[in-house]
Design an enzyme around this catalytic site. Structure first.
Site, PDB file in Angstrom:
ATOM      1  N   CYS A   2       9.886  11.851  33.933  1.00  0.00           N
ATOM      2  CA  CYS A   2       9.379  10.496  33.679  1.00  0.00           C
ATOM      3  C   CYS A   2       8.545   9.966  34.847  1.00  0.00           C
ATOM      4  O   CYS A   2       8.867  10.207  36.005  1.00  0.00           O
ATOM      5  CB  CYS A   2      10.532   9.531  33.473  1.00  0.00           C
ATOM      6  SG  CYS A   2      11.629  10.013  32.150  1.00  0.00           S
ATOM      7  N   ARG A  27       3.382  15.240  35.840  1.00  0.00           N
ATOM      8  CA  ARG A  27       4.836  15.347  35.959  1.00  0.00           C
ATOM      9  C   ARG A  27       5.472  15.895  34.686  1.00  0.00           C
ATOM     10  O   ARG A  27       6.605  16.375  34.729  1.00  0.00           O
ATOM     11  CB  ARG A  27       5.444  13.972  36.281  1.00  0.00           C
ATOM     12  CG  ARG A  27       5.035  13.440  37.642  1.00  0.00           C
ATOM     13  CD  ARG A  27       5.432  11.995  37.789  1.00  0.00           C
ATOM     14  NE  ARG A  27       6.858  11.815  37.888  1.00  0.00           N
ATOM     15  CZ  ARG A  27       7.548  11.880  39.027  1.00  0.00           C
ATOM     16  NH1 ARG A  27       6.926  12.135  40.153  1.00  0.00           N
ATOM     17  NH2 ARG A  27       8.847  11.687  39.031  1.00  0.00           N
ATOM     18  N   TRP A  75       9.990  11.771  29.667  1.00  0.00           N
ATOM     19  CA  TRP A  75      10.355  13.172  29.435  1.00  0.00           C
ATOM     20  C   TRP A  75      11.768  13.122  28.869  1.00  0.00           C
ATOM     21  O   TRP A  75      12.711  12.737  29.568  1.00  0.00           O
ATOM     22  CB  TRP A  75      10.314  13.933  30.758  1.00  0.00           C
ATOM     23  CG  TRP A  75      10.471  15.406  30.631  1.00  0.00           C
ATOM     24  CD1 TRP A  75       9.517  16.321  30.306  1.00  0.00           C
ATOM     25  CD2 TRP A  75      11.668  16.161  30.851  1.00  0.00           C
ATOM     26  NE1 TRP A  75      10.045  17.588  30.310  1.00  0.00           N
ATOM     27  CE2 TRP A  75      11.356  17.515  30.630  1.00  0.00           C
ATOM     28  CE3 TRP A  75      12.982  15.820  31.192  1.00  0.00           C
ATOM     29  CZ2 TRP A  75      12.294  18.531  30.757  1.00  0.00           C
ATOM     30  CZ3 TRP A  75      13.916  16.831  31.319  1.00  0.00           C
ATOM     31  CH2 TRP A  75      13.576  18.173  31.105  1.00  0.00           C
ATOM     32  N   ASN A 101      13.534   6.078  35.035  1.00  0.00           N
ATOM     33  CA  ASN A 101      13.490   7.524  35.246  1.00  0.00           C
ATOM     34  C   ASN A 101      14.845   7.917  35.809  1.00  0.00           C
ATOM     35  O   ASN A 101      15.292   7.333  36.790  1.00  0.00           O
ATOM     36  CB  ASN A 101      12.367   7.864  36.247  1.00  0.00           C
ATOM     37  CG  ASN A 101      12.420   9.305  36.738  1.00  0.00           C
ATOM     38  OD1 ASN A 101      13.067  10.150  36.135  1.00  0.00           O
ATOM     39  ND2 ASN A 101      11.737   9.577  37.839  1.00  0.00           N
ATOM     40  N   GLY A 102      15.512   8.882  35.154  1.00  0.00           N
ATOM     41  CA  GLY A 102      16.835   9.299  35.626  1.00  0.00           C
ATOM     42  C   GLY A 102      17.792   9.410  34.456  1.00  0.00           C
ATOM     43  O   GLY A 102      17.364   9.448  33.296  1.00  0.00           O
ATOM     44  N   GLU A 487       7.847  35.865  40.183  1.00  0.00           N
ATOM     45  CA  GLU A 487       6.967  34.702  40.149  1.00  0.00           C
ATOM     46  C   GLU A 487       5.835  34.899  39.132  1.00  0.00           C
ATOM     47  O   GLU A 487       5.494  33.975  38.385  1.00  0.00           O
ATOM     48  CB  GLU A 487       6.425  34.446  41.567  1.00  0.00           C
ATOM     49  CG  GLU A 487       5.425  33.331  41.705  1.00  0.00           C
ATOM     50  CD  GLU A 487       5.910  31.950  41.257  1.00  0.00           C
ATOM     51  OE1 GLU A 487       7.107  31.785  40.966  1.00  0.00           O
ATOM     52  OE2 GLU A 487       5.071  31.054  41.154  1.00  0.00           O
ATOM     53  N   LYS A 491       5.162  32.500  35.884  1.00  0.00           N
ATOM     54  CA  LYS A 491       3.870  31.835  35.618  1.00  0.00           C
ATOM     55  C   LYS A 491       3.465  32.074  34.160  1.00  0.00           C
ATOM     56  O   LYS A 491       3.052  31.158  33.472  1.00  0.00           O
ATOM     57  CB  LYS A 491       2.750  32.365  36.532  1.00  0.00           C
ATOM     58  CG  LYS A 491       2.795  31.972  37.984  1.00  0.00           C
ATOM     59  CD  LYS A 491       2.503  30.528  38.288  1.00  0.00           C
ATOM     60  CE  LYS A 491       3.694  29.661  38.172  1.00  0.00           C
ATOM     61  NZ  LYS A 491       4.586  29.464  39.249  1.00  0.00           N
ATOM     62  N   GLU A 494       5.703  30.181  31.628  1.00  0.00           N
ATOM     63  CA  GLU A 494       5.531  28.726  31.662  1.00  0.00           C
ATOM     64  C   GLU A 494       4.313  28.241  30.907  1.00  0.00           C
ATOM     65  O   GLU A 494       4.388  27.249  30.195  1.00  0.00           O
ATOM     66  CB  GLU A 494       5.335  28.261  33.122  1.00  0.00           C
ATOM     67  CG  GLU A 494       6.560  28.238  33.948  1.00  0.00           C
ATOM     68  CD  GLU A 494       6.223  27.761  35.356  1.00  0.00           C
ATOM     69  OE1 GLU A 494       5.481  28.471  36.062  1.00  0.00           O
ATOM     70  OE2 GLU A 494       6.683  26.691  35.733  1.00  0.00           O
ATOM     71  N   HIS A 510      17.825  51.277  34.722  1.00  0.00           N
ATOM     72  CA  HIS A 510      19.178  50.819  34.412  1.00  0.00           C
ATOM     73  C   HIS A 510      19.211  49.916  33.188  1.00  0.00           C
ATOM     74  O   HIS A 510      20.149  49.146  33.015  1.00  0.00           O
ATOM     75  CB  HIS A 510      19.773  50.122  35.637  1.00  0.00           C
ATOM     76  CG  HIS A 510      19.823  51.023  36.829  1.00  0.00           C
ATOM     77  ND1 HIS A 510      20.728  52.058  36.947  1.00  0.00           N
ATOM     78  CD2 HIS A 510      19.026  51.096  37.924  1.00  0.00           C
ATOM     79  CE1 HIS A 510      20.503  52.702  38.077  1.00  0.00           C
ATOM     80  NE2 HIS A 510      19.471  52.132  38.690  1.00  0.00           N
ATOM     81  N   LYS A 609       6.884  18.468  36.221  1.00  0.00           N
ATOM     82  CA  LYS A 609       6.490  18.897  37.560  1.00  0.00           C
ATOM     83  C   LYS A 609       7.576  18.583  38.572  1.00  0.00           C
ATOM     84  O   LYS A 609       7.839  19.336  39.492  1.00  0.00           O
ATOM     85  CB  LYS A 609       5.193  18.175  37.939  1.00  0.00           C
ATOM     86  CG  LYS A 609       4.623  18.569  39.278  1.00  0.00           C
ATOM     87  CD  LYS A 609       4.062  19.959  39.222  1.00  0.00           C
ATOM     88  CE  LYS A 609       3.619  20.474  40.567  1.00  0.00           C
ATOM     89  NZ  LYS A 609       3.499  21.942  40.568  1.00  0.00           N
TER      90      LYS A 609
END
Ligand code: F6R
Length: 614
Positions: A2, A27, A75, A101-102, A487, A491, A494, A510, A609
């Site tokens: 948010c 964000r 969000w 926000n929270g 990483e 990427k 996402e 394995h 974000k």
């Protein structure tokens, strides 16, 4: 996550709020809304599911006048993304409007109590509970908005950054924070409010970062007042933010992510500036000089982080253990905080975070602090919560990262970790001057090598177009490049929504090797280092099962190019700095695949974000 924006002063609030919301789009969010008190003192709330542009369309024909307003991008946490759940929320009488926000953790019991008193709810959010609670105190205990907010927040368990408007007090915004970020911008004769400084810097560079359980009273014509939940006044610490608008714009690139990938040579130069001398003969990290004893006498280091920052931490472990011979454990902050970890005052805990606001990392810091550990932050966002919660730290100085998928922050984190490891090794006299200089001189030319490899962009874009069909990818690396494989896979997941897994190459046998067939693209990082021969065998194993190998190799390699299906050559560097080179083509690969598939590269679905809730 948010985003909050607010304005009170002499200008029209609406354009400032909309621009501010757009600055916070990075964000991540799924709906947006705003509240304005217009010139006739009515309180108007507008909301829309979707983007800020959908909100603009929704309010087009409405009254958007007024010099005071609050705005929000949501969000979803409690309740699906829809107009009813979007913020601001009105109180029952529609005299108050609140953005948040929270997460209010005890919202269910608060809601039940309010329902017993006849309150009805129009949304499924925890936020609406808070605005009703404030109204309840305004109706029963006090007429004053500030006091009602203080009484309500004393009942709340959880995290919040809030802003409240009261149409009966049209010259006032009350804002408060606990565990979620909130910044007040101080203009000539107006105030700005935001989740971070990006919507504010256009108007003023003077800011106050609120601390936990602090409430800002923004009143037209008066000075900023900050109080706590018990109305004790707190001296607000004004700071100057050094951000310019240019850093917040795309600069001709189609996406922030591509711009930020291209920013890396310059960012890494900024990150090293003042830390490595121009001759490449000396390295200094001020936090190490200031806390030498504590760091050199540490029993062990623990690194806590999430996501991409956690991948950088894995490279940090390798660097610190190799150069400094100090044992390092790397923990997901979200696991560490609930794991009853063995931490003592002889330990140093490093917290790595781009945003400096990640709730799990902050909680891990608090836990480690409570056990007496010394805390060292490695962050990007200057003035954010993590640098303020740690004993010392180093900024990575790569500038604002707007694209949701982290790119330049990762290479910045790895650079700081390399500088940290070399500085400690020097202090511990574990590295010879000659070896130190070899690495420092190489670090100094890494930005040029990054710039050279960015010339491969078109080649990587062409390659990416071939793989838009894929629904799965495997990424393999070893040693320093195993975290790079993780990483690279992150990427791709996402931003393109293609399933991808990163593995240490030898682990293939394995289990994951069962996945290899002629359809499976396998990205292999096989630069000329101590693991080269091993990687060669791993590539043979994949080819024997008809997997499609995309290899990233060192310039001049004419062995792997014979075996791999596709081969991209990268500038040579020394093994411990390999991640600074090899991570960039993987960022480009993910970017181009996502862009080819028409995905929203900068704001991928479901992602935020700054992950300010756990
Ligand atoms: C990946 C990404 C996330 C973040 C993670 C931690 O591209 O951006 O995985 O790395 O949410 O965020 P920070 O570093 O801000 O603590």
């Amino acid at each position: 996550m948010c985003g909050i924006v607010g304005y009170i002063g002499g200008r029209e609030a609406y354009p400032i709020l909309i621009k501010g919301l757009k600055r916070l789009e990075y964000r991540g969010y799924d709906s947006a809304g705003l509240a304005l008190i217009d010139h006739s003192e009515s309180l108007n709330v507008y909301k829309a599911k979707g983007k800020v542009s959908d909100l603009e369309n929704a309010v087009e024909k409405n009254d958007t006048t007024g010099n005071i307003g609050i705005a929000h991008t949501r969000w979803a946490t409690h309740g699906e993304p829809c107009q009813a759940n979007a913020h601001p929320h009105y109180s029952a009488s529609e005299t108050l409007a609140l953005i948040h926000n929270g997460i209010i953790e005890n919202y269910a019991s608060l809601k039940e109590n309010l329902q017993e008193r006849g309150y009805e709810f129009k949304s499924n959010t925890d936020t609406e509970v808070l605005v009703q609670l404030i109204e309840y105190f305004k109706n029963t205990e006090t007429k004053d908005l500030l006091t009602a907010v203080q009484l309500a927040l004393r009942e709340v368990i959880g995290a919040y950054a809030i802003a409240v408007l009261d149409k009966n007090q049209p010259n006032l915004i009350i804002a408060a924070r606990k565990s979620s970020p909130l910044v007040v911008g101080i203009g000539e004769d107006d105030f700005f409010l935001a989740s971070d400084a990006t919507p504010i810097v256009e108007y003023t560079d003077k800011v106050v970062y609120l601390n936990d359980e602090e409430i800002a009273v923004l009143k037209k014509g008066e000075k900023l007042k900050v109080v706590n939940l018990y109305n004790e006044e707190i001296t607000a610490k004004e700071q100057i933010v050094k951000l310019n608008i240019g850093q917040l714009e795309k600069g001709g690139f189609p996406h922030f992510m591509l711009k930020e990938i291209y920013d890396q040579p310059e960012c890494i130069r900024d990150c090293m500036r003042g830390r490595i001398n121009m001759e490449g003969t000396n390295v200094i990290l001020s936090a190490i000089i200031d806390h030498k004893e504590r760091l050199l006498n540490a029993r062990r280091f623990i690194i806590v982080a999430c996501g991409t920052s956690w991948h950088a931490a894995l490279i940090g472990k390798h660097l610190i253990e190799s150069f400094c011979r100090i044992p390092v454990s790397v923990e997901y902050a979200s696991e560490f905080r609930y794991s009853d970890p063995v931490v003592s005052s002889e330990d140093v805990v490093f917290a790595i975070s781009q945003s400096g606001e990640t709730a799990d990392t902050l909680a891990a810091i608090e836990l480690a602090k409570s056990k007496g550990a010394f805390i060292y932050g490695i962050c990007n966002a200057v003035g954010s919560s993590i640098p303020r919660a740690t004993h010392t730290g180093s900024y990575i100085h790569v500038g604002p990262e707007i694209g949701v998928a982290s790119t330049k922050a990762f290479t910045g984190q790895v650079t700081v970790l390399a500088i940290l490891a070399l500085s400690l090794a020097k202090e511990k006299q574990l590295i010879s001057q000659n070896d130190l200089e070899i690495i420092l001189k190489e670090l100094l030319i890494i930005p040029d090598k990054m710039a050279a490899l960015l010339q491969k962009n078109a080649e990587i874009a062409n390659l990416s177009a071939i793989f838009t069909y894929a629904t799965n990818f495997i990424y393999l690396g070893r040693g320093y490049c195993y975290p790079v494989a993780l990483e690279g896979a992150l990427k791709l997941k996402e931003i393109s929504y293609i399933h991808a897994e990163g593995y240490p190459a030898a682990e293939m046998k394995h289990g994951p090797i069962a996945l290899i067939d002629a359809e499976m693209p396998v990205v292999v990082i096989a630069t000329q280092n101590g693991m080269y021969e091993k990687m060669l065998s791993n590539i043979q194993e994949i080819k024997a099962r008809k997997g499609k190998v995309i290899a990233f190799v060192t310039e001049g390699d004419n062995v792997i190019s014979q075996i791999a299906d596709y081969c991209i050559e990268l500038p040579e560097t020394i093994e411990c700095l390999d991640p600074l080179i090899t991570s960039i083509p993987l960022q480009l690969l993910a970017y181009h695949i996502a862009a080819c598939k028409g995905k929203n590269v900068d704001q991928p679905r479901n992602l935020a974000k700054s992950v300010t809730v756990e």
